[in-house]
Design a protein around this motif. Structure first.
Motif, PDB file in Angstrom:
ATOM      1  N   VAL A   1     -16.135  42.781 106.611  1.00 38.96           N
ATOM      2  CA  VAL A   1     -17.128  41.719 106.659  1.00 38.96           C
ATOM      3  C   VAL A   1     -17.656  41.632 108.082  1.00 38.96           C
ATOM      4  CG1 VAL A   1     -17.459  39.231 106.525  1.00 38.96           C
ATOM      5  CG2 VAL A   1     -16.138  40.391 104.778  1.00 38.96           C
ATOM      6  N   ALA A   2     -18.973  41.656 108.213  1.00 33.60           N
ATOM      7  CA  ALA A   2     -19.602  41.535 109.526  1.00 33.60           C
ATOM      8  C   ALA A   2     -20.693  40.474 109.434  1.00 33.60           C
ATOM      9  CB  ALA A   2     -20.170  42.877 109.971  1.00 33.60           C
ATOM     10  N   TYR A   3     -20.503  39.347 110.110  1.00 35.00           N
ATOM     11  CA  TYR A   3     -21.462  38.262 110.085  1.00 35.00           C
ATOM     12  C   TYR A   3     -22.600  38.542 111.052  1.00 35.00           C
ATOM     13  CZ  TYR A   3     -17.804  35.859 107.565  1.00 35.00           C
ATOM     14  OH  TYR A   3     -16.857  35.529 106.638  1.00 35.00           O
ATOM     15  N   LEU A   4     -23.771  37.981 110.786  1.00 31.09           N
ATOM     16  CA  LEU A   4     -24.953  38.171 111.620  1.00 31.09           C
ATOM     17  C   LEU A   4     -25.059  37.027 112.622  1.00 31.09           C
ATOM     18  CD1 LEU A   4     -27.642  39.841 111.987  1.00 31.09           C
ATOM     19  CD2 LEU A   4     -28.694  37.969 110.742  1.00 31.09           C
ATOM     20  N   TYR A   5     -25.206  37.370 113.888  1.00 31.90           N
ATOM     21  CA  TYR A   5     -25.383  36.400 114.959  1.00 31.90           C
ATOM     22  C   TYR A   5     -26.586  36.785 115.801  1.00 31.90           C
ATOM     23  CZ  TYR A   5     -20.620  34.908 113.915  1.00 31.90           C
ATOM     24  OH  TYR A   5     -19.500  34.456 113.292  1.00 31.90           O
ATOM     25  N   THR A   6     -27.215  35.795 116.410  1.00 34.60           N
ATOM     26  CA  THR A   6     -28.290  36.045 117.362  1.00 34.60           C
ATOM     27  C   THR A   6     -27.670  36.129 118.755  1.00 34.60           C
ATOM     28  OG1 THR A   6     -28.678  33.697 117.719  1.00 34.60           O
ATOM     29  CG2 THR A   6     -29.941  34.760 115.949  1.00 34.60           C
ATOM     30  N   PRO A   7     -28.400  36.645 119.742  1.00 27.27           N
ATOM     31  CA  PRO A   7     -27.852  36.708 121.098  1.00 27.27           C
ATOM     32  C   PRO A   7     -27.404  35.343 121.635  1.00 27.27           C
ATOM     33  CG  PRO A   7     -29.735  38.148 120.950  1.00 27.27           C
ATOM     34  CD  PRO A   7     -29.666  37.388 119.652  1.00 27.27           C
ATOM     35  N   ALA A   8     -28.164  34.291 121.365  1.00 32.47           N
ATOM     36  CA  ALA A   8     -27.780  32.959 121.844  1.00 32.47           C
ATOM     37  C   ALA A   8     -26.446  32.524 121.240  1.00 32.47           C
ATOM     38  CB  ALA A   8     -28.868  31.939 121.522  1.00 32.47           C
ATOM     39  N   GLU A   9     -26.245  32.787 119.957  1.00 30.92           N
ATOM     40  CA  GLU A   9     -24.982  32.419 119.303  1.00 30.92           C
ATOM     41  C   GLU A   9     -23.820  33.215 119.885  1.00 30.92           C
ATOM     42  OE1 GLU A   9     -26.645  31.161 114.895  1.00 30.92           O
ATOM     43  OE2 GLU A   9     -26.201  33.270 115.308  1.00 30.92           O
ATOM     44  N   VAL A  10     -24.054  34.482 120.179  1.00 32.39           N
ATOM     45  CA  VAL A  10     -23.002  35.320 120.752  1.00 32.39           C
ATOM     46  C   VAL A  10     -22.621  34.799 122.137  1.00 32.39           C
ATOM     47  CG1 VAL A  10     -22.426  37.629 121.611  1.00 32.39           C
ATOM     48  CG2 VAL A  10     -23.645  37.368 119.447  1.00 32.39           C
ATOM     49  N   LEU A  11     -23.614  34.477 122.948  1.00 29.74           N
ATOM     50  CA  LEU A  11     -23.346  34.001 124.298  1.00 29.74           C
ATOM     51  C   LEU A  11     -22.693  32.620 124.304  1.00 29.74           C
ATOM     52  CD1 LEU A  11     -26.525  35.313 126.124  1.00 29.74           C
ATOM     53  CD2 LEU A  11     -24.208  36.251 126.196  1.00 29.74           C
ATOM     54  N   ARG A  12     -22.893  31.838 123.243  1.00 26.09           N
ATOM     55  CA  ARG A  12     -22.193  30.551 123.110  1.00 26.09           C
ATOM     56  C   ARG A  12     -20.757  30.743 122.641  1.00 26.09           C
ATOM     57  NH1 ARG A  12     -27.190  28.490 120.733  1.00 26.09           N
ATOM     58  NH2 ARG A  12     -26.295  28.874 118.683  1.00 26.09           N
ATOM     59  N   GLY A  13     -20.380  31.965 122.278  1.00 27.32           N
ATOM     60  CA  GLY A  13     -19.012  32.246 121.855  1.00 27.32           C
ATOM     61  C   GLY A  13     -18.759  32.074 120.379  1.00 27.32           C
ATOM     62  N   GLU A  14     -19.786  31.939 119.571  1.00 26.35           N
ATOM     63  CA  GLU A  14     -19.611  31.731 118.140  1.00 26.35           C
ATOM     64  C   GLU A  14     -19.126  32.976 117.413  1.00 26.35           C
ATOM     65  OE1 GLU A  14     -23.042  29.928 116.323  1.00 26.35           O
ATOM     66  OE2 GLU A  14     -23.297  28.560 118.013  1.00 26.35           O
ATOM     67  N   ALA A  15     -19.337  34.156 117.992  1.00 26.48           N
ATOM     68  CA  ALA A  15     -18.970  35.400 117.313  1.00 26.48           C
ATOM     69  C   ALA A  15     -17.516  35.794 117.541  1.00 26.48           C
ATOM     70  CB  ALA A  15     -19.875  36.541 117.785  1.00 26.48           C
ATOM     71  N   GLY A  16     -16.849  35.220 118.497  1.00 23.32           N
ATOM     72  CA  GLY A  16     -15.478  35.622 118.806  1.00 23.32           C
ATOM     73  C   GLY A  16     -15.466  36.790 119.775  1.00 23.32           C
ATOM     74  N   GLU A  17     -14.382  36.928 120.501  1.00 24.52           N
ATOM     75  CA  GLU A  17     -14.331  37.941 121.554  1.00 24.52           C
ATOM     76  C   GLU A  17     -14.112  39.352 121.034  1.00 24.52           C
ATOM     77  OE1 GLU A  17     -11.742  37.000 124.765  1.00 24.52           O
ATOM     78  OE2 GLU A  17     -12.316  34.889 124.725  1.00 24.52           O
ATOM     79  N   ARG A  18     -13.232  39.538 120.084  1.00 24.14           N
ATOM     80  CA  ARG A  18     -12.885  40.876 119.603  1.00 24.14           C
ATOM     81  C   ARG A  18     -13.434  41.174 118.214  1.00 24.14           C
ATOM     82  NH1 ARG A  18     -11.314  43.236 123.955  1.00 24.14           N
ATOM     83  NH2 ARG A  18      -9.519  42.389 125.014  1.00 24.14           N
ATOM     84  N   ALA A  19     -14.180  40.245 117.655  1.00 21.68           N
ATOM     85  CA  ALA A  19     -14.652  40.397 116.277  1.00 21.68           C
ATOM     86  C   ALA A  19     -15.750  41.448 116.163  1.00 21.68           C
ATOM     87  CB  ALA A  19     -15.172  39.058 115.767  1.00 21.68           C
ATOM     88  N   ARG A  20     -15.785  42.109 115.028  1.00 21.85           N
ATOM     89  CA  ARG A  20     -16.865  43.032 114.702  1.00 21.85           C
ATOM     90  C   ARG A  20     -17.918  42.206 113.970  1.00 21.85           C
ATOM     91  NH1 ARG A  20     -18.263  46.883 110.556  1.00 21.85           N
ATOM     92  NH2 ARG A  20     -19.061  48.760 111.557  1.00 21.85           N
ATOM     93  N   PHE A  21     -19.182  42.303 114.400  1.00 21.90           N
ATOM     94  CA  PHE A  21     -20.232  41.503 113.794  1.00 21.90           C
ATOM     95  C   PHE A  21     -21.565  42.224 113.899  1.00 21.90           C
ATOM     96  CE2 PHE A  21     -19.895  40.270 118.197  1.00 21.90           C
ATOM     97  CZ  PHE A  21     -21.207  40.160 118.637  1.00 21.90           C
ATOM     98  N   ARG A  22     -22.580  41.644 113.243  1.00 23.40           N
ATOM     99  CA  ARG A  22     -23.938  42.184 113.310  1.00 23.40           C
ATOM    100  C   ARG A  22     -24.740  41.328 114.279  1.00 23.40           C
ATOM    101  NH1 ARG A  22     -26.455  42.136 107.740  1.00 23.40           N
ATOM    102  NH2 ARG A  22     -25.346  40.186 107.653  1.00 23.40           N
ATOM    103  N   LEU A  23     -25.516  41.976 115.111  1.00 25.62           N
ATOM    104  CA  LEU A  23     -26.385  41.310 116.077  1.00 25.62           C
ATOM    105  C   LEU A  23     -27.817  41.504 115.615  1.00 25.62           C
ATOM    106  CD1 LEU A  23     -26.801  39.969 118.886  1.00 25.62           C
ATOM    107  CD2 LEU A  23     -26.953  42.284 119.806  1.00 25.62           C
ATOM    108  N   GLY A  24     -28.543  40.408 115.442  1.00 27.13           N
ATOM    109  CA  GLY A  24     -29.914  40.502 114.960  1.00 27.13           C
ATOM    110  C   GLY A  24     -30.888  39.868 115.920  1.00 27.13           C
ATOM    111  N   GLY A  25     -32.066  40.437 116.001  1.00 26.20           N
ATOM    112  CA  GLY A  25     -33.116  39.894 116.856  1.00 26.20           C
ATOM    113  C   GLY A  25     -34.207  40.932 117.052  1.00 26.20           C
ATOM    114  N   MET A  26     -34.936  40.778 118.144  1.00 29.68           N
ATOM    115  CA  MET A  26     -36.026  41.685 118.482  1.00 29.68           C
ATOM    116  C   MET A  26     -35.624  42.517 119.689  1.00 29.68           C
ATOM    117  SD  MET A  26     -38.275  40.745 116.277  1.00 29.68           S
ATOM    118  CE  MET A  26     -39.935  41.109 116.710  1.00 29.68           C
TER     119      MET A  26
END
Length: 153
Positions: free
Chosen positions: A34-59
């Motif tokens: 499972v890989a959740y989608l996060y935006t750069p702002a969400e990642v920088l706020r720490g919502e994605a977790g430090e070691r988690a595998r996730f999807r990064l979406g944006g332009m």
């Protein structure tokens, strides 16, 4: 307890343990994929977790793409209007990958840089993954960005 009942009890207990082990293995495998989608702002706020595998979406930010000479290593930044996140990808990028276009990359954070395993680009002028479109719409409203009206046939 007679031997037949003991054997049945042992068989039932082994069956319950085996089914529990299979259920645990399936749950772990699903969670790992499972890989959740996060935006750069969400990642920088720490919502994605430090070691988690996730999807990064944006332009893909304009003017940010560069490729190492003689290698397949690409560097670019993904933005959502609020924040930018540097991305490193080693491999062949999709044909439709360009600056200023929507992108979804799967990978994990490493030392403040998103290290992508896969990169997906939008396939035509009108398509954007729904999750990315929803999050970009929120960013556009927040920053009062004018979005061109869609052409209707």
């Amino acid at each position: 307890m007679n031997p037949v009942r003991r054997r049945r009890l042992l068989l039932v207990a082994l069956l319950v343990l085996a089914s529990g082990a299979v259920t645990a293995l399936v749950a772990m495998a699903l969670q790992r994929n499972v890989a959740y989608l996060y935006t750069p702002a969400e990642v920088l706020r720490g919502e994605a977790g430090e070691r988690a595998r996730f999807r990064l979406g944006g332009m893909v930010e304009k003017g940010s793409f560069r490729r190492e000479a003689g290698s397949l290593e690409s560097h670019f930044r993904v933005t959502d209007g609020d924040a930018q996140l540097p991305v490193v990808y080693t491999g062949i990028l999709p044909d439709l990958f360009r600056e200023g276009q929507a992108v979804v990359a799967t990978g994990r954070m490493q030392d403040g840089v998103f290290v992508a395993d896969t990169v997906l680009a939008k396939h035509d002028e009108t398509y954007m993954p729904r999750e990315v479109a929803d999050k970009m719409g929120i960013a556009h409203r927040k920053h009062d960005v004018q979005v061109p009206a869609e052409d209707t046939p």
